[in-house]
Design an enzyme around this catalytic site. Structure first.
Site, PDB file in Angstrom:
ATOM      1  N   GLN A 155       0.882  -1.211  -0.030  1.00 57.91           N
ATOM      2  CA  GLN A 155      -0.082  -0.062  -0.002  1.00 57.91           C
ATOM      3  C   GLN A 155       0.707   1.374   0.042  1.00 57.91           C
ATOM      4  O   GLN A 155       0.518   1.964   0.775  1.00 57.91           O
ATOM      5  CB  GLN A 155      -0.844   0.108   1.144  1.00 57.91           C
ATOM      6  CG  GLN A 155      -1.965  -0.896   0.973  1.00 57.91           C
ATOM      7  CD  GLN A 155      -3.139  -0.521   0.130  1.00 57.91           C
ATOM      8  OE1 GLN A 155      -3.072   0.709  -0.238  1.00 57.91           O
ATOM      9  NE2 GLN A 155      -3.833  -1.136  -0.592  1.00 57.91           N
ATOM     10  N   SER A 156       1.847   1.449  -0.788  1.00 61.96           N
ATOM     11  CA  SER A 156       2.729   2.360  -0.812  1.00 61.96           C
ATOM     12  C   SER A 156       2.054   3.689  -1.549  1.00 61.96           C
ATOM     13  O   SER A 156       1.789   3.666  -2.525  1.00 61.96           O
ATOM     14  CB  SER A 156       4.069   2.043  -1.791  1.00 61.96           C
ATOM     15  OG  SER A 156       4.894   3.301  -1.903  1.00 61.96           O
TER      16      SER A 156
END
Length: 339
Positions: free
Chosen positions: A75-76
Protein backbone atom coordinates in the site's frame (compact mmCIF):
# COMPACT_ATOMS: atom_id res chain seq x y z
CA UNK A 1 19.01 28.08 -0.10
CA UNK A 2 18.68 28.64 -3.85
CA UNK A 3 16.64 25.62 -4.98
CA UNK A 4 16.11 27.03 -8.48
CA UNK A 5 19.60 25.71 -9.26
CA UNK A 6 18.09 22.22 -9.51
CA UNK A 7 15.77 20.95 -12.26
CA UNK A 8 12.16 20.80 -11.13
CA UNK A 9 8.73 20.13 -12.62
CA UNK A 10 6.12 22.28 -10.90
CA UNK A 11 3.03 20.08 -10.60
CA UNK A 12 2.31 20.14 -6.86
CA UNK A 13 -0.44 22.40 -5.51
CA UNK A 14 1.69 24.71 -3.39
CA UNK A 15 1.77 26.23 -0.91
CA UNK A 16 -0.29 23.68 1.00
CA UNK A 17 -2.61 25.08 3.68
CA UNK A 18 -1.48 25.73 7.24
CA UNK A 19 -4.57 25.46 9.44
CA UNK A 20 -5.45 25.43 13.15
CA UNK A 21 -7.00 22.27 14.62
CA UNK A 22 -9.22 24.00 17.13
CA UNK A 23 -11.48 21.11 18.10
CA UNK A 24 -8.60 18.64 18.47
CA UNK A 25 -6.65 21.16 20.55
CA UNK A 26 -9.66 21.68 22.81
CA UNK A 27 -10.28 17.93 23.17
CA UNK A 28 -6.69 17.26 24.23
CA UNK A 29 -6.40 20.31 26.46
CA UNK A 30 -2.74 20.80 25.69
CA UNK A 31 -0.86 22.91 23.14
CA UNK A 32 -2.36 24.79 20.22
CA UNK A 33 -2.22 22.30 17.33
CA UNK A 34 -1.85 23.36 13.70
CA UNK A 35 -1.62 21.17 10.61
CA UNK A 36 0.41 21.59 7.43
CA UNK A 37 -1.80 19.97 4.78
CA UNK A 38 0.65 18.12 2.57
CA UNK A 39 -2.18 15.72 1.82
CA UNK A 40 -3.33 18.53 -0.50
CA UNK A 41 -0.39 18.55 -2.94
CA UNK A 42 -2.49 17.26 -5.84
CA UNK A 43 -1.84 14.29 -8.14
CA UNK A 44 -4.02 11.31 -7.19
CA UNK A 45 -5.09 12.42 -3.69
CA UNK A 46 -1.73 14.09 -2.97
CA UNK A 47 0.84 13.46 -0.28
CA UNK A 48 4.42 14.23 0.64
CA UNK A 49 5.99 12.32 -2.25
CA UNK A 50 4.71 14.84 -4.79
CA UNK A 51 7.15 17.44 -3.43
CA UNK A 52 10.02 14.98 -3.83
CA UNK A 53 8.89 13.86 -7.27
CA UNK A 54 9.01 17.41 -8.62
CA UNK A 55 12.79 17.17 -8.36
CA UNK A 56 13.16 13.44 -9.04
CA UNK A 57 11.05 13.37 -12.19
CA UNK A 58 12.78 16.49 -13.51
CA UNK A 59 16.07 14.66 -13.10
CA UNK A 60 14.58 11.64 -14.91
CA UNK A 61 13.53 13.84 -17.82
CA UNK A 62 16.92 15.53 -17.88
CA UNK A 63 18.56 12.10 -18.21
CA UNK A 64 16.24 11.15 -21.07
CA UNK A 65 14.47 8.33 -19.23
CA UNK A 66 11.58 6.57 -20.91
CA UNK A 67 10.83 4.27 -17.97
CA UNK A 68 10.65 5.27 -14.32
CA UNK A 69 10.94 2.54 -11.72
CA UNK A 70 10.44 2.56 -7.95
CA UNK A 71 9.61 0.25 -5.05
CA UNK A 72 7.65 0.23 -1.81
CA UNK A 73 5.26 -1.74 0.38
CA UNK A 74 2.00 -3.08 -1.04
CA UNK A 75 0.00 0.00 0.00
CA UNK A 76 2.81 2.40 -0.91
CA UNK A 77 1.77 6.04 -1.15
CA UNK A 78 5.04 6.72 -2.95
CA UNK A 79 4.31 4.12 -5.65
CA UNK A 80 0.86 5.66 -6.23
CA UNK A 81 2.22 9.21 -6.49
CA UNK A 82 5.09 8.08 -8.77
CA UNK A 83 2.67 6.32 -11.09
CA UNK A 84 0.46 9.43 -11.11
CA UNK A 85 3.38 11.77 -11.87
CA UNK A 86 4.54 9.45 -14.66
CA UNK A 87 1.03 9.40 -16.14
CA UNK A 88 0.93 13.20 -16.11
CA UNK A 89 4.24 13.32 -18.00
CA UNK A 90 3.39 10.50 -20.42
CA UNK A 91 6.19 8.25 -19.10
CA UNK A 92 6.08 4.53 -18.42
CA UNK A 93 6.17 3.47 -14.77
CA UNK A 94 7.04 0.08 -13.27
CA UNK A 95 6.86 -0.62 -9.53
CA UNK A 96 8.00 -3.41 -7.22
CA UNK A 97 5.69 -3.96 -4.26
CA UNK A 98 7.01 -5.66 -1.12
CA UNK A 99 4.71 -7.77 1.06
CA UNK A 100 5.75 -6.43 4.47
CA UNK A 101 2.62 -7.37 6.42
CA UNK A 102 1.77 -10.89 5.21
CA UNK A 103 -1.87 -9.85 4.85
CA UNK A 104 -4.18 -12.00 2.73
CA UNK A 105 -6.92 -9.38 2.88
CA UNK A 106 -8.21 -8.73 -0.64
CA UNK A 107 -8.79 -5.05 0.14
CA UNK A 108 -5.20 -4.65 1.29
CA UNK A 109 -3.72 -6.38 -1.74
CA UNK A 110 -5.92 -4.94 -4.48
CA UNK A 111 -7.75 -1.83 -3.23
CA UNK A 112 -6.53 1.59 -2.05
CA UNK A 113 -3.16 2.62 -3.44
CA UNK A 114 -2.79 -0.62 -5.44
CA UNK A 115 -5.97 0.10 -7.39
CA UNK A 116 -4.70 3.60 -8.15
CA UNK A 117 -1.26 2.32 -9.25
CA UNK A 118 -2.91 0.34 -12.04
CA UNK A 119 -5.47 3.05 -12.77
CA UNK A 120 -2.57 5.38 -13.59
CA UNK A 121 -1.18 2.81 -16.01
CA UNK A 122 1.74 1.44 -13.99
CA UNK A 123 2.92 -2.15 -14.28
CA UNK A 124 4.00 -4.00 -11.15
CA UNK A 125 5.80 -7.00 -9.67
CA UNK A 126 5.48 -8.36 -6.14
CA UNK A 127 8.26 -9.42 -3.79
CA UNK A 128 8.30 -11.21 -0.46
CA UNK A 129 9.43 -9.59 2.80
CA UNK A 130 12.99 -9.05 4.00
CA UNK A 131 14.69 -8.47 0.65
CA UNK A 132 16.94 -5.59 -0.32
CA UNK A 133 14.26 -3.91 -2.38
CA UNK A 134 16.53 -1.32 -3.97
CA UNK A 135 18.80 -4.15 -5.12
CA UNK A 136 15.77 -6.04 -6.46
CA UNK A 137 14.72 -2.93 -8.34
CA UNK A 138 18.17 -2.40 -9.85
CA UNK A 139 18.16 -6.02 -11.10
CA UNK A 140 14.84 -5.43 -12.85
CA UNK A 141 16.11 -2.11 -14.19
CA UNK A 142 19.09 -3.90 -15.75
CA UNK A 143 16.70 -6.35 -17.37
CA UNK A 144 14.83 -3.47 -18.96
CA UNK A 145 18.02 -1.65 -19.95
CA UNK A 146 19.07 -4.80 -21.81
CA UNK A 147 15.95 -4.27 -23.93
CA UNK A 148 17.20 -0.81 -24.89
CA UNK A 149 15.17 1.24 -22.43
CA UNK A 150 16.55 4.22 -20.51
CA UNK A 151 15.50 3.49 -16.93
CA UNK A 152 15.51 5.98 -14.06
CA UNK A 153 15.25 4.33 -10.65
CA UNK A 154 13.83 6.04 -7.57
CA UNK A 155 14.57 4.55 -4.13
CA UNK A 156 11.75 3.71 -1.74
CA UNK A 157 9.90 6.82 -0.59
CA UNK A 158 11.82 8.97 -3.07
CA UNK A 159 14.35 9.27 -0.26
CA UNK A 160 17.66 10.39 -1.69
CA UNK A 161 19.29 13.85 -1.74
CA UNK A 162 17.38 14.86 -4.88
CA UNK A 163 14.01 13.91 -3.39
CA UNK A 164 14.83 15.46 -0.02
CA UNK A 165 15.12 18.85 -1.75
CA UNK A 166 11.32 18.85 -1.80
CA UNK A 167 11.22 19.00 1.98
CA UNK A 168 14.02 21.51 2.31
CA UNK A 169 11.68 23.63 0.21
CA UNK A 170 8.74 22.73 2.47
CA UNK A 171 10.66 24.11 5.46
CA UNK A 172 11.08 27.39 3.58
CA UNK A 173 7.39 27.42 2.68
CA UNK A 174 6.24 26.66 6.23
CA UNK A 175 8.40 29.36 7.78
CA UNK A 176 7.19 31.91 5.24
CA UNK A 177 3.56 31.08 6.08
CA UNK A 178 4.24 31.31 9.81
CA UNK A 179 6.13 34.60 9.49
CA UNK A 180 3.41 36.19 7.35
CA UNK A 181 0.81 35.31 10.02
CA UNK A 182 3.04 36.07 13.04
CA UNK A 183 2.73 32.44 14.19
CA UNK A 184 5.54 31.42 16.49
CA UNK A 185 6.04 27.66 16.08
CA UNK A 186 7.40 25.80 19.10
CA UNK A 187 7.50 22.26 17.66
CA UNK A 188 7.06 20.41 14.36
CA UNK A 189 5.92 16.77 14.36
CA UNK A 190 5.50 14.31 11.48
CA UNK A 191 5.63 10.61 10.63
CA UNK A 192 9.05 9.39 9.50
CA UNK A 193 9.79 6.24 7.53
CA UNK A 194 12.13 6.16 4.52
CA UNK A 195 13.80 9.32 5.91
CA UNK A 196 13.53 11.76 2.99
CA UNK A 197 10.86 13.97 4.51
CA UNK A 198 12.62 14.35 7.85
CA UNK A 199 16.06 14.76 6.27
CA UNK A 200 14.84 17.52 3.97
CA UNK A 201 13.05 19.30 6.80
CA UNK A 202 16.11 19.10 9.06
CA UNK A 203 18.35 20.60 6.39
CA UNK A 204 15.86 23.31 5.44
CA UNK A 205 15.21 24.34 9.03
CA UNK A 206 18.92 24.46 9.82
CA UNK A 207 19.75 26.40 6.66
CA UNK A 208 17.14 28.98 7.63
CA UNK A 209 18.22 29.09 11.30
CA UNK A 210 14.60 28.38 12.27
CA UNK A 211 15.44 27.13 15.76
CA UNK A 212 12.30 24.94 15.84
CA UNK A 213 12.65 21.39 17.25
CA UNK A 214 11.58 18.73 14.73
CA UNK A 215 10.31 15.34 15.92
CA UNK A 216 9.82 12.39 13.59
CA UNK A 217 7.44 9.67 14.82
CA UNK A 218 8.90 6.44 13.46
CA UNK A 219 6.68 3.94 11.64
CA UNK A 220 9.11 1.10 11.04
CA UNK A 221 12.69 1.21 12.38
CA UNK A 222 13.95 1.43 15.98
CA UNK A 223 14.89 4.90 17.19
CA UNK A 224 18.68 4.65 16.78
CA UNK A 225 18.47 3.13 13.30
CA UNK A 226 15.86 5.66 12.18
CA UNK A 227 17.90 8.60 13.43
CA UNK A 228 21.10 7.33 11.78
CA UNK A 229 19.31 6.82 8.45
CA UNK A 230 17.85 10.33 8.59
CA UNK A 231 21.16 11.88 9.63
CA UNK A 232 23.11 10.28 6.77
CA UNK A 233 20.55 11.45 4.23
CA UNK A 234 20.44 14.93 5.79
CA UNK A 235 24.23 15.17 5.50
CA UNK A 236 24.09 14.13 1.84
CA UNK A 237 21.28 16.61 1.16
CA UNK A 238 23.16 19.44 2.88
CA UNK A 239 26.21 18.56 0.76
CA UNK A 240 24.06 18.78 -2.38
CA UNK A 241 22.88 22.23 -1.29
CA UNK A 242 26.44 23.41 -0.64
CA UNK A 243 26.10 23.65 3.16
CA UNK A 244 27.94 20.47 4.24
CA UNK A 245 28.29 21.40 7.92
CA UNK A 246 24.72 22.58 8.44
CA UNK A 247 23.37 19.49 10.23
CA UNK A 248 24.59 17.96 13.48
CA UNK A 249 23.64 14.53 14.81
CA UNK A 250 21.69 16.17 17.65
CA UNK A 251 19.41 17.87 15.11
CA UNK A 252 17.84 14.53 14.21
CA UNK A 253 15.31 13.23 16.72
CA UNK A 254 12.92 10.31 16.25
CA UNK A 255 10.51 8.54 18.57
CA UNK A 256 9.78 4.93 17.60
CA UNK A 257 7.44 4.09 20.49
CA UNK A 258 4.35 4.00 18.28
CA UNK A 259 5.30 1.37 15.68
CA UNK A 260 3.22 -1.25 17.45
CA UNK A 261 3.31 -4.73 15.93
CA UNK A 262 5.18 -3.53 12.85
CA UNK A 263 5.13 -1.51 9.66
CA UNK A 264 1.70 -1.19 8.10
CA UNK A 265 -0.08 -2.78 11.08
CA UNK A 266 -2.24 -0.19 12.87
CA UNK A 267 -2.70 -0.62 16.61
CA UNK A 268 -5.55 0.72 18.77
CA UNK A 269 -3.72 4.04 19.27
CA UNK A 270 -3.44 4.50 15.49
CA UNK A 271 -7.14 3.78 14.99
CA UNK A 272 -8.02 6.21 17.81
CA UNK A 273 -5.91 8.94 16.19
CA UNK A 274 -7.49 8.40 12.77
CA UNK A 275 -10.97 8.56 14.26
CA UNK A 276 -10.19 11.67 16.34
CA UNK A 277 -8.92 13.58 13.31
CA UNK A 278 -11.89 12.42 11.21
CA UNK A 279 -14.58 13.19 13.80
CA UNK A 280 -13.15 16.39 15.24
CA UNK A 281 -11.53 17.99 12.18
CA UNK A 282 -12.88 16.13 9.10
CA UNK A 283 -9.30 15.24 8.16
CA UNK A 284 -8.40 11.77 6.90
CA UNK A 285 -5.17 10.16 8.09
CA UNK A 286 -3.77 6.81 6.93
CA UNK A 287 -3.09 3.63 8.93
CA UNK A 288 0.60 3.36 8.01
CA UNK A 289 2.20 6.80 8.41
CA UNK A 290 0.07 9.74 9.48
CA UNK A 291 -2.10 7.66 11.80
CA UNK A 292 0.95 6.52 13.75
CA UNK A 293 2.45 10.00 13.65
CA UNK A 294 -0.76 11.43 15.07
CA UNK A 295 -0.96 8.66 17.67
CA UNK A 296 2.48 9.74 18.87
CA UNK A 297 1.47 13.40 18.90
CA UNK A 298 -1.69 12.69 20.91
CA UNK A 299 0.06 10.46 23.44
CA UNK A 300 2.91 12.92 23.95
CA UNK A 301 0.40 15.71 24.56
CA UNK A 302 -1.38 13.57 27.13
CA UNK A 303 1.94 12.88 28.83
CA UNK A 304 2.77 16.60 28.99
CA UNK A 305 5.69 16.50 26.51
CA UNK A 306 3.99 19.30 24.57
CA UNK A 307 2.52 21.81 26.98
CA UNK A 308 -0.39 24.20 27.10
CA UNK A 309 0.65 27.56 25.68
CA UNK A 310 2.93 26.02 23.07
CA UNK A 311 2.14 25.79 19.35
CA UNK A 312 2.75 22.48 17.56
CA UNK A 313 2.56 21.99 13.79
CA UNK A 314 1.72 18.48 12.59
CA UNK A 315 2.79 17.87 8.99
CA UNK A 316 0.18 15.69 7.30
CA UNK A 317 2.13 13.68 4.73
CA UNK A 318 -0.98 12.22 3.06
CA UNK A 319 -1.91 8.61 2.38
CA UNK A 320 -5.68 8.59 2.93
CA UNK A 321 -6.14 6.41 -0.17
CA UNK A 322 -4.60 3.61 1.88
CA UNK A 323 -7.63 3.63 4.19
CA UNK A 324 -9.54 1.64 1.60
CA UNK A 325 -7.07 -1.20 1.97
CA UNK A 326 -7.76 -1.39 5.71
CA UNK A 327 -11.53 -1.89 5.96
CA UNK A 328 -11.15 -4.71 8.49
CA UNK A 329 -9.02 -2.60 10.84
CA UNK A 330 -12.11 -0.54 11.72
CA UNK A 331 -14.79 -2.07 13.92
CA UNK A 332 -17.86 -0.30 12.58
CA UNK A 333 -21.43 -1.56 12.60
CA UNK A 334 -22.13 -3.35 9.32
CA UNK A 335 -25.66 -4.43 10.18
CA UNK A 336 -27.39 -1.28 8.90
CA UNK A 337 -29.57 -1.58 5.82
CA UNK A 338 -32.21 0.29 3.85
CA UNK A 339 -35.52 0.52 5.67
Amino acid sequence: MHLARFPRIHLAHLPTPLEPLKRLSEALGGPEIWIKRDDCTGLSTGGNKTRKLEFLMAEAQQQGADLVMTQGATQSNHARQTSAFAAKLGMRCHILLEDRTGSNDENYNFNGNVLLDFMHGASAEKRGPGLDMNAEMEAVAERERAKGLKVYTIPGGGSNPTGALGYANCALELLHQANERSLKIDHIVHATGSAGTQAGLVVGLKALNAQIPLLGIGVRAPKEKQEETVFKLAQATAQKLGIPDAVQRTDVVANSDYIGKGYGIPGPDTIEAIEMFARLEAILLDPVYTGKGAAGLIDLIRKGHFRKGERVVFIHTGGAAGLFGYLNAFDYDRSWKLG
